[in-house]
Design a protein around this motif. Structure first.
Motif, mmCIF file in Angstrom:
data_model
loop_
_atom_site.group_PDB
_atom_site.id
_atom_site.type_symbol
_atom_site.label_atom_id
_atom_site.label_comp_id
_atom_site.label_asym_id
_atom_site.label_seq_id
_atom_site.Cartn_x
_atom_site.Cartn_y
_atom_site.Cartn_z
ATOM 1 N N LEU A 43 -1.541 1.654 -0.850
ATOM 2 C CA LEU A 43 -2.609 2.276 -1.653
ATOM 3 C C LEU A 43 -3.841 2.548 -0.786
ATOM 4 O O LEU A 43 -4.536 3.547 -0.970
ATOM 5 C CB LEU A 43 -2.977 1.369 -2.835
ATOM 6 N N GLN A 81 1.936 -3.270 -1.240
ATOM 7 C CA GLN A 81 0.803 -3.460 -2.150
ATOM 8 C C GLN A 81 1.055 -2.808 -3.520
ATOM 9 O O GLN A 81 0.779 -3.409 -4.568
ATOM 10 C CB GLN A 81 -0.427 -2.839 -1.493
ATOM 11 N N SER A 82 1.605 -1.588 -3.539
ATOM 12 C CA SER A 82 1.765 -0.875 -4.814
ATOM 13 C C SER A 82 2.818 -1.519 -5.710
ATOM 14 O O SER A 82 2.915 -1.178 -6.884
ATOM 15 C CB SER A 82 2.114 0.596 -4.571
ATOM 16 N N PRO A 85 0.918 -4.491 -9.126
ATOM 17 C CA PRO A 85 -0.183 -3.736 -9.735
ATOM 18 C C PRO A 85 -1.455 -4.555 -9.965
ATOM 19 O O PRO A 85 -2.532 -3.976 -10.111
ATOM 20 C CB PRO A 85 0.414 -3.279 -11.080
#
Ligand code: AQP
Length: 334
Positions: A43, A81-82, A85
């Motif tokens: 992200l 990372q994505s 959430p």
């Protein structure tokens, strides 16, 4: 509980600066710490990418680089990372606390936004807030980073303190930056005043972990130097940024100090010294690149490592996020 969090943007070829400045320190810390989270911060990559077509493949490449460098998926949590959430939920909560003045002071924003500040995206300005959420979501105690990220770690410490004071809860301890070793800021091979960077348009400015032996040799041969011979002490490098950079790379790869290296090459021109650096790169970096290639060929295996990592990270994140929601007074979901 000693817990490490370290994040890397999948914005292109992983380079020697990423490896010596941060990834290698994560490998060392893996043995000393109770828990090690190492994250491909996809992200964050979106704050500067003009084209997202390689985002997914670069995410896999970054994960492969961790493993090829010595991060053990059984001892460390490797994830994207994505896939968790909750980074974004905590980032929003921090966004509602962060004074704009703190963000306007960030030198990386000034450098990356450059003259195009008015047209820069909100994400680029908010990047350090998301980075604080990345680390504090896991209550990490140690953050291995290169020198360029020092200011962002200071901001996350300030935010942790501000959160605790605002909500009168000692929820977050202040994470420690781990900025250590002779290569905390590796410079471009073409310009000793600029950081080695994935986004530099010249491939000759950086050593990529996936460069082959011939490319390594050419890049080092072409690396900018000056006309003076090497000095006999590291002090003599102070006003010679390109030479100092090459000596730092040599030091980081060989384990010798800058003074020992200067003594060895004092009075010589750069040719033998450069040959030695190439040999060190062939010994230490080439096998990492070959292992990355091998891992990328087994794409499914990498994907399953990221899946397991995300499951473990989500578990930890959920536990901490419940405490955060309660602290800020959100109604509990049934
Ligand atoms: N030149 C460097 N020397 C030492 N450490 C470095 N790091 C990056 N460049 C150097 C450290 O690597 C970690 C991951 O960085 P990143 O990829 O998340 O972001 P970045 O700092 O923006 O890296 P790049 O290579 O410069 O990417 P682009 O060009 O896309 O912006 C961090 O700990 C960083 O300190």
């Amino acid at each position: 509980m000693k817990r490490v969090f370290s994040g890397y943007r999948p914005t292109g070829d992983v380079h020697l600066g990423n490896y010596l400045g941060a990834i290698r320190n994560c490998v060392f810390l893996q043995k000393e710490m109770d828990e090690n989270l190492i994250c491909v911060v996809d992200l964050h990559a979106m704050t500067t990418l003009s084209d997202n077509k390689n985002l997914a493949s670069d995410t896999l490449m970054m994960a492969a680089a961790f493993i090829a460098s010595g991060i053990d998926p059984n001892r460390s949590i490797i994830f994207a990372q994505s896939h968790v959430p909750l980074h974004l939920e905590l980032s929003w909560i921090f966004s509602c606390l962060t004074p704009l003045g703190w963000l306007n002071r960030m030198t990386q924003f000034k450098e990356k936004a450059d003259k195009n500040r008015e047209n820069s995206c909100l994400g680029l300005l908010a990047y350090p807030v998301l980075m604080a959420a990345d680390v504090l979501l896991y209550k990490a105690t140690h953050v291995p980073v290169g020198e360029d990220q020092k200011q962002h770690v200071e901001l996350m410490r300030d935010l942790a303190g501000l959160f605790n004071r605002t909500f009168s809860k000692d929820l977050f301890s202040l994470p420690e930056p781990v900025i250590t070793g002779p290569a905390t800021r590796i410079m471009s091979l073409r310009d000793g005043a600029s950081k080695m960077s994935k986004s530099d348009i010249s491939d000759y400015s950086r050593i990529n972990l996936m460069d082959d032996a011939d490319t390594l040799a050419i890049k080092i041969r072409k690396a900018k130097t000056d006309t003076d011979p090497l000095p006999d002490t590291a002090k003599g490098l102070e006003t010679r940024p390109e030479a100092r950079n090459l000596v730092s790379i040599y030091a980081a790869l060989s384990g010798q100090t800058a003074d020992q290296i200067c003594q060895k090459f004092a009075g010589n021109n750069f040719s033998t010294f450069k040959e030695d650096i190439t040999n060190l790169l062939i010994e230490h970096i080439l096998p990492i690149g070959q292992e990355i290639q091998r891992l990328l060929k087994e794409g499914k295996h990498l994907e399953s490592i990221l899946k397991t990592g995300a499951e473990r990270a989500n578990l930890l994140a959920n536990k901490h996020m419940n405490d955060v929601r309660e602290a800020v007074g959100l109604l509990k979901a049934l």
